[in-house]
Design a protein around this motif. Structure first.
Motif, PDB file in Angstrom:
ATOM      1  N   GLY A   1       6.792 -26.703  83.869  1.00 30.40           N
ATOM      2  CA  GLY A   1       5.692 -26.088  84.602  1.00 30.40           C
ATOM      3  C   GLY A   1       5.807 -26.222  86.105  1.00 30.40           C
ATOM      4  O   GLY A   1       4.888 -25.857  86.846  1.00 30.40           O
TER       5      GLY A   1
ATOM      6  N   ASN B   1      11.515 -19.531  87.992  1.00 29.90           N
ATOM      7  CA  ASN B   1      10.933 -20.683  88.674  1.00 29.90           C
ATOM      8  C   ASN B   1      11.956 -21.442  89.514  1.00 29.90           C
ATOM      9  O   ASN B   1      11.848 -22.652  89.695  1.00 29.90           O
ATOM     10  CB  ASN B   1      10.286 -21.651  87.671  1.00 29.90           C
ATOM     11  CG  ASN B   1       9.110 -21.026  86.954  1.00 29.90           C
ATOM     12  OD1 ASN B   1       8.529 -20.065  87.441  1.00 29.90           O
ATOM     13  ND2 ASN B   1       8.764 -21.564  85.804  1.00 29.90           N
TER      14      ASN B   1
ATOM     15  N   ARG C   1       2.322 -30.220  86.500  1.00 34.40           N
ATOM     16  CA  ARG C   1       2.387 -28.771  86.309  1.00 34.40           C
ATOM     17  C   ARG C   1       1.811 -28.053  87.531  1.00 34.40           C
ATOM     18  O   ARG C   1       0.766 -28.435  88.050  1.00 34.40           O
ATOM     19  CB  ARG C   1       1.623 -28.368  85.048  1.00 34.40           C
ATOM     20  CG  ARG C   1       1.602 -26.865  84.781  1.00 34.40           C
ATOM     21  CD  ARG C   1       0.981 -26.562  83.443  1.00 34.40           C
ATOM     22  NE  ARG C   1       1.843 -27.013  82.349  1.00 34.40           N
ATOM     23  CZ  ARG C   1       2.858 -26.318  81.850  1.00 34.40           C
ATOM     24  NH1 ARG C   1       3.135 -25.110  82.363  1.00 34.40           N
ATOM     25  NH2 ARG C   1       3.579 -26.787  80.865  1.00 34.40           N
TER      26      ARG C   1
END
Length: 263
Positions: free
Chosen positions: A87, A112, A63
């Motif tokens: 993550g 992301n 993560r």
């Protein structure tokens, strides 16, 4: 500007016609000796997923990691990372804006993830920016593996890792004119391929010179059934994969998984 491999034109045409193509690399079979042509064709997409997953597992993601997928194609491996490691933040880089556009259109989350058009040998990023780099079946197209390794080392953080799959070709024990024909066939079907007969020893020296420790897994046997799909051997209609199948038959094609740990 470095040219894009011509075989991507066919993939892009297929995608424009509605084909769902996640990956353009070979596949991984855990029991390759038991896989015949029909099973290879039927299970090729799943085998491609397994190859991508095997390389991603070698990244040891955690993560908060920032990952650069170099030569990301249509973003199949990038999407796998985001699904299995929510993550993690990812950036997909490719020389060809057309491929990036396909990946962007298929990116349903748009979080992301970033898509950037750039040359792998001139990465447009600050030093130490990434925790991990991934490069699936693209490095043999780059103008220089040595330059790519140097750039990868520069943009990786301390204890960073580069994982890639690569095709390494041994010069076949054939007359020069036959070797030249194979080289011409490689360039026509899969070029640019600047250093066709680069040895693993030479690649290892380049990796070490860039500041990496190299670990190698030979996956040649595991990818062998891929050739039933990309080069089925129909004499009435030769395919672009025939030259790779011939080099494989001669024992001159080596498909490798490489992990380079930054020193």
């Amino acid at each position: 500007m470095t040219r894009v491999p011509a075989y991507f034109d066919a993939f892009l045409t297929a995608v424009a016609g509605g084909a769902e193509i996640d990956h353009v690399h070979l596949g991984h079979w855990d029991a390759p000796g038991a896989i015949g042509p029909a099973r290879a064709r039927a299970g090729f997409a799943q085998a491609q997923d397994r190859l991508s997953a095997a390389l991603i597992a070698w990244l040891d993601l955690a993560r908060g990691h920032l990952v650069l997928d170099v030569g990301c194609g249509f973003g199949g491996s990038l999407r796998t990372i985001r699904t299995c490691h929510p993550g993690v933040e990812v950036i997909g880089l490719n020389l060809d804006p057309r491929q990036l556009a396909v990946g962007f259109r298929r990116d349903r989350r748009r979080r992301n993830a970033t898509w950037i058009a750039a040359d792998a040998c001139r990465l447009p990023f600050a030093g130490g920016m990434f925790d991990r780099l991934l490069c699936v079946e693209a490095a043999f197209h780059f103008a220089s593996r040595r330059d790519f390794f140097a750039e990868a080392h520069r943009v990786l953080a301390r204890d960073g890792v580069l994982v890639l799959s690569d095709i390494v070709l041994t010069r076949p024990p054939l007359p020069e004119e036959e070797v030249a024909l194979l080289a011409d066939g490689l360039e026509a079907a899969f070029g640019p391929w600047p250093d066709k007969w680069a040895s693993l020893d030479a690649i290892g020296r380049d990796a070490e010179a860039a500041g990496f420790t190299l670990l190698v897994t030979d996956a040649t046997a595991n990818t062998e059934p891929s050739f039933h799909t990309i080069a089925p051997g129909r004499s009435d209609r030769p395919t672009s994969g025939d030259v790779l199948r011939e080099l494989h038959r001669l024992g001159c094609l080596h498909y490798l998984y490489l992990r380079l740990d930054k020193r």
